[in-house]
Design a protein around this motif. Structure first.
Motif, mmCIF file in Angstrom:
data_model
loop_
_atom_site.group_PDB
_atom_site.id
_atom_site.type_symbol
_atom_site.label_atom_id
_atom_site.label_comp_id
_atom_site.label_asym_id
_atom_site.label_seq_id
_atom_site.Cartn_x
_atom_site.Cartn_y
_atom_site.Cartn_z
ATOM 1 N N ILE A 81 31.686 31.222 49.410
ATOM 2 C CA ILE A 81 32.098 31.146 50.810
ATOM 3 C C ILE A 81 31.665 32.399 51.566
ATOM 4 O O ILE A 81 31.197 32.321 52.709
ATOM 5 N N LEU A 82 31.798 33.552 50.931
ATOM 6 C CA LEU A 82 31.341 34.791 51.568
ATOM 7 C C LEU A 82 29.839 34.746 51.851
ATOM 8 O O LEU A 82 29.376 35.169 52.917
ATOM 9 N N GLN A 83 29.068 34.222 50.892
ATOM 10 C CA GLN A 83 27.613 34.134 51.073
ATOM 11 C C GLN A 83 27.248 33.167 52.197
ATOM 12 O O GLN A 83 26.241 33.349 52.880
ATOM 13 N N LYS A 84 28.066 32.142 52.397
ATOM 14 C CA LYS A 84 27.779 31.148 53.438
ATOM 15 C C LYS A 84 28.320 31.553 54.807
ATOM 16 O O LYS A 84 28.012 30.897 55.813
ATOM 17 N N THR A 85 29.117 32.619 54.846
ATOM 18 C CA THR A 85 29.750 33.007 56.109
ATOM 19 C C THR A 85 29.404 34.459 56.473
ATOM 20 O O THR A 85 28.381 34.709 57.098
ATOM 21 N N VAL A 86 30.212 35.390 56.012
ATOM 22 C CA VAL A 86 30.043 36.796 56.401
ATOM 23 C C VAL A 86 28.686 37.346 55.984
ATOM 24 O O VAL A 86 28.062 38.122 56.711
ATOM 25 N N LEU A 135 40.946 34.409 54.337
ATOM 26 C CA LEU A 135 40.311 34.108 53.050
ATOM 27 C C LEU A 135 40.994 34.868 51.911
ATOM 28 O O LEU A 135 41.202 34.316 50.824
ATOM 29 N N ILE A 136 41.356 36.129 52.154
ATOM 30 C CA ILE A 136 41.997 36.944 51.123
ATOM 31 C C ILE A 136 43.348 36.358 50.726
ATOM 32 O O ILE A 136 43.774 36.470 49.575
ATOM 33 N N LYS A 137 44.034 35.693 51.668
ATOM 34 C CA LYS A 137 45.341 35.125 51.357
ATOM 35 C C LYS A 137 45.266 34.065 50.258
ATOM 36 O O LYS A 137 46.226 33.862 49.521
ATOM 37 N N LYS A 138 44.121 33.388 50.149
ATOM 38 C CA LYS A 138 44.064 32.205 49.278
ATOM 39 C C LYS A 138 44.172 32.540 47.799
ATOM 40 O O LYS A 138 44.943 31.908 47.097
ATOM 41 N N PRO A 139 43.415 33.540 47.264
ATOM 42 C CA PRO A 139 43.594 33.841 45.836
ATOM 43 C C PRO A 139 44.829 34.651 45.527
ATOM 44 O O PRO A 139 45.383 34.558 44.441
ATOM 45 N N SER A 140 45.282 35.476 46.452
ATOM 46 C CA SER A 140 46.383 36.393 46.146
ATOM 47 C C SER A 140 47.713 35.935 46.702
ATOM 48 O O SER A 140 48.762 36.444 46.313
ATOM 49 N N CYS A 153 31.506 47.057 35.064
ATOM 50 C CA CYS A 153 31.541 46.352 36.347
ATOM 51 C C CYS A 153 32.435 45.121 36.229
ATOM 52 O O CYS A 153 32.403 44.414 35.220
ATOM 53 N N HIS A 154 33.234 44.856 37.240
ATOM 54 C CA HIS A 154 34.117 43.704 37.222
ATOM 55 C C HIS A 154 33.420 42.479 37.811
ATOM 56 O O HIS A 154 32.396 42.582 38.485
ATOM 57 N N ASP A 155 33.989 41.316 37.531
ATOM 58 C CA ASP A 155 33.379 40.055 37.963
ATOM 59 C C ASP A 155 33.811 39.653 39.363
ATOM 60 O O ASP A 155 33.055 39.026 40.100
ATOM 61 N N GLN A 156 35.036 39.986 39.723
ATOM 62 C CA GLN A 156 35.613 39.492 40.960
ATOM 63 C C GLN A 156 35.034 40.232 42.166
ATOM 64 O O GLN A 156 35.112 41.448 42.255
ATOM 65 N N LYS A 157 34.442 39.484 43.081
ATOM 66 C CA LYS A 157 33.891 40.059 44.309
ATOM 67 C C LYS A 157 34.554 39.360 45.488
ATOM 68 O O LYS A 157 34.160 38.281 45.891
ATOM 69 N N LEU A 158 35.564 40.013 46.034
ATOM 70 C CA LEU A 158 36.364 39.416 47.098
ATOM 71 C C LEU A 158 36.037 39.967 48.470
ATOM 72 O O LEU A 158 36.256 39.300 49.472
ATOM 73 N N PHE A 159 35.524 41.196 48.527
ATOM 74 C CA PHE A 159 35.385 41.876 49.808
ATOM 75 C C PHE A 159 33.923 42.176 50.115
ATOM 76 O O PHE A 159 33.146 42.501 49.211
#
Length: 296
Positions: free
Chosen positions: A50-55, A77-82, A275-281
């Motif tokens: 979603i980040l790649q398709k938007t921001v 968007l951040i609200k959804k996983p956390s 390096c971690h897998d999660q890229k949220l920001f």
């Protein structure tokens, strides 16, 4: 992934892309469908898509929407996983009132991502953050990692004023007793000058974890940071020393080399965190960032 599931994901991504490129009202986005997808799979790759398709869409990189629109979208968007979001008041200038601490820097986002993926490093522990700045990393940890207590700290009065506002803005209150036991972490705000703070002052925090993000920007600051870390290592001689994590953007290899050299001379061992897998920001794609775990 089953064909129908793949088709559903592709349709969801297109829906976000079309609405974001058209700057449609945020309430028109398919948030409920996204929540259902995340409940089924908790797929961080979907959020990255979603980040790649938007921001991060090439058109938005070249012709970005308003900062307010992008931030409101990311907040949703951040609200959804956390299940929650972080709201910040920041300066619009990189340097303001003689400090860089009034804005959120990339390494703060990077460290927050790592923390969200590794909550056990902070759960039920007392965390001291050095150079909290606008407070993004600490607020993300407080909302997602369940620390027992969190101490935000900085030395600049304007940073502390903004930081206090951001903590209150996110629903936390300041308590003097860090031994309190409640559902939310006990939150404190401390003015710390790295050159003047003493071992007894640091010992009073009883920190289990120490973190810092984007504080390696000049030799003088690096030397001051290492001295503080040395004092922290002397705080709990009869107990285990706190874990320490320092995140930074590698802008100048010589600066990073100075930091690791000074750590060695101070007898502080370090290792790079994978390096971690999660890229949220969203942060600069070309930025090279790292997190070091220190043994105090």
């Amino acid at each position: 992934m089953a064909p129908e599931e793949s088709a559903g994901t592709a349709h969801l991504l297109r829906s976000f892309e079309h609405r974001y490129l058209a700057a449609r009202a945020l309430r028109s986005f398919p948030w409920q469908s996204l929540e259902e997808k995340l409940r089924d799979s908790s797929d961080s790759e979907l959020l990255l898509g979603i980040l790649q398709k938007t921001v991060k869409h090439p058109l938005c990189v070249k012709h970005p929407p308003s900062v307010k629109y992008a931030r409101c979208f990311l907040s949703e968007l951040i609200k959804k996983p956390s299940g929650d979001s972080v709201t910040l008041s920041e300066s619009t200038a990189i340097i303001s009132h003689g400090t860089t601490g009034l804005v959120t820097w990339d390494a703060a986002l990077y460290l927050a991502e790592w923390a969200i993926e590794n909550p056990a490093a902070f759960a039920h522990r007392t965390v001291l953050e050095l150079g909290s700045g606008a407070g993004f990393t600490g607020l993300a940890i407080c909302k997602t990692c369940h620390p027992r207590a969190y101490i935000f700290s900085d030395c600049h009065s304007h940073v502390l004023e903004q930081l206090q506002g951001n903590v209150l803005l996110n629903g936390f209150s300041f308590e003097p007793d860090i031994t309190a036991n409640s559902g939310s972490p006990t939150v404190m705000l401390a003015q710390l000058d790295w050159d003047d703070v003493t071992v007894p002052q640091l010992s009073a925090f009883q920190s289990d974890v120490v973190i810092a993000a984007d504080v390696l920007y000049c030799p003088e600051i690096i030397l001051s940071l290492v001295r503080v870390l040395q004092r922290l290592s002397a705080c709990r001689k009869d107990q285990r020393a706190p874990d320490a994590y320092v995140a930074f953007t590698i802008r100048n290899p010589e600066t990073c080399q100075l930091f690791t050299t000074e750590l060695g001379q101070a007898g502080i061992r370090w290792e790079a965190v994978p390096c971690h897998d999660q890229k949220l920001f969203p942060y600069q794609e070309h930025s090279e960032m790292a997190i070091l775990k220190l043994t105090l």
